[in-house]
Design a protein around this motif. Structure first.
Motif, PDB file in Angstrom:
ATOM      1  N   ILE A 202       0.841  -1.209   0.000  1.00 30.86           N
ATOM      2  CA  ILE A 202       0.000   0.000   0.000  1.00 30.86           C
ATOM      3  C   ILE A 202       0.867   1.247   0.000  1.00 30.86           C
ATOM      4  CG2 ILE A 202      -1.688   1.317   1.336  1.00 30.86           C
ATOM      5  CD1 ILE A 202      -2.889  -1.291   2.282  1.00 30.86           C
ATOM      6  N   VAL A 206       0.793   4.072  -2.997  1.00 34.49           N
ATOM      7  CA  VAL A 206       0.465   5.463  -2.677  1.00 34.49           C
ATOM      8  C   VAL A 206       1.634   6.379  -3.027  1.00 34.49           C
ATOM      9  CG1 VAL A 206      -0.050   7.062  -0.798  1.00 34.49           C
ATOM     10  CG2 VAL A 206      -1.222   4.852  -0.909  1.00 34.49           C
ATOM     11  N   SER A 224      -1.357   7.064   2.992  1.00 29.84           N
ATOM     12  CA  SER A 224      -1.493   5.608   3.051  1.00 29.84           C
ATOM     13  C   SER A 224      -2.022   5.108   4.390  1.00 29.84           C
ATOM     14  CB  SER A 224      -0.138   4.949   2.760  1.00 29.84           C
ATOM     15  OG  SER A 224       0.811   5.292   3.755  1.00 29.84           O
ATOM     16  N   PHE A 227      -5.719   4.183   4.513  1.00 27.99           N
ATOM     17  CA  PHE A 227      -5.989   2.986   3.708  1.00 27.99           C
ATOM     18  C   PHE A 227      -5.513   1.722   4.421  1.00 27.99           C
ATOM     19  CE2 PHE A 227      -5.889   6.342   0.469  1.00 27.99           C
ATOM     20  CZ  PHE A 227      -7.079   6.073  -0.206  1.00 27.99           C
ATOM     21  N   LYS A 228      -4.375   1.814   5.097  1.00 28.99           N
ATOM     22  CA  LYS A 228      -3.867   0.644   5.823  1.00 28.99           C
ATOM     23  C   LYS A 228      -4.780   0.298   6.993  1.00 28.99           C
ATOM     24  CE  LYS A 228       0.366   2.293   6.363  1.00 28.99           C
ATOM     25  NZ  LYS A 228       1.805   2.356   6.718  1.00 28.99           N
ATOM     26  N   LEU A 231      -7.963  -1.261   5.562  1.00 30.65           N
ATOM     27  CA  LEU A 231      -7.720  -2.649   5.160  1.00 30.65           C
ATOM     28  C   LEU A 231      -7.665  -3.569   6.370  1.00 30.65           C
ATOM     29  CD1 LEU A 231      -6.886  -4.835   3.084  1.00 30.65           C
ATOM     30  CD2 LEU A 231      -4.507  -4.089   3.438  1.00 30.65           C
TER      31      LEU A 231
END
Length: 251
Positions: A202, A206, A224, A227-228, A231
């Motif tokens: 990721i 990014v 990022s 998003f991490k 997830l």
């Protein structure tokens, strides 16, 4: 829960007493720790028991961190936090608390066996301190042998110039404990490396996107991180990580 936590603490007191080979005193007042050293009923004096207890309190944290699953669990949880990029969330206190209670869950059957095989017979004057030490450390040795790699055991056998053991049961704790620590360090770092991979992908995606559109001044980590975390939450990461760690100890 109180009894479960007390079991390893009481038996570690026995380890200290057996290690220093304290001579049995003559008839004493009721003992502080209930530690009878031989079948004649002689016991360690209360002042000496206090000294042993205070020594135990200084050694107990190192024992918990070194010869229990706490070592691997704490390493993996810290790697996970670094991979997520959340800096101090969860805090160190939270991670240590999780690792401690998971350790109690795994080690409590071993501590119970040590207590019943070593401490109880000694309290009932059925075994001397040396005999109780030998009997009580058998469950601990069996636990350490399960996770200590043969390569690490061989290393410390060579370093200590000890005779080659005929079987795993003949290994001494002075060899098993450092071998177990090295094995757990390797296992923890291996799991941590695997945890890093999806989050690293990721970060790379990014970073490449932000650089391609000219966002040089904005750190890719700031973009990022959400998003991490997303997830990790969608994959039910805590359940997967903790579940995999615990299954590794029960396999």
């Amino acid at each position: 829960m109180t009894r479960t936590i007390a079991l390893p603490a009481r038996f570690f007191t026995l380890l200290v007493a057996a290690a220093v080979r304290l001579p049995a005193a003559a008839a004493q007042p009721p003992s502080l720790l209930g530690m009878n050293l031989d079948k004649s009923g002689s016991s360690i004096g209360v002042p000496m028991q206090i000294v042993i207890l205070m020594t135990l309190l200084t050694l107990l944290p190192a024992m918990i961190m070194s010869i229990t699953p706490f070592l691997r669990i704490a390493i993996v949880l810290h790697f996970l936090r670094q991979a997520l990029g959340t800096q101090t969330t969860p805090s160190n206190q939270v991670l240590v608390g999780i690792a401690l209670f998971l350790t109690i869950l795994v080690i409590s059957p071993v501590a119970a066996d040590m207590y019943h095989q070593g401490w109880e017979p000694m309290q009932n004057n059925q075994l001397s301190a040396d005999q109780a030490f030998d009997a009580g450390t058998k469950p601990l040795k069996a636990f350490l042998i399960r996770f200590a790699r043969e390569k690490d055991v061989k290393l410390f056998v060579e370093i200590s110039h000890a005779p080659q053991p005929r079987s795993a049961e003949d290994l001494d704790l002075k060899i098993l404990i450092p071998a177990y620590i090295l094995s757990e360090l390797k296992a923890g770092f291996q799991i941590g490396a695997v945890l890093f991979l999806p989050f690293l992908i990721i970060d790379l995606v990014v970073a490449s996107v932000t650089l391609s559109i000219g966002m040089v001044q904005l750190p890719p980590v700031m973009i990022s991180a959400p998003f991490k975390i997303l997830l990790f939450v969608l994959a039910d990461g805590w359940n997967l990580v903790i579940g995999s760690l615990m299954k590794g100890f029960y396999a």
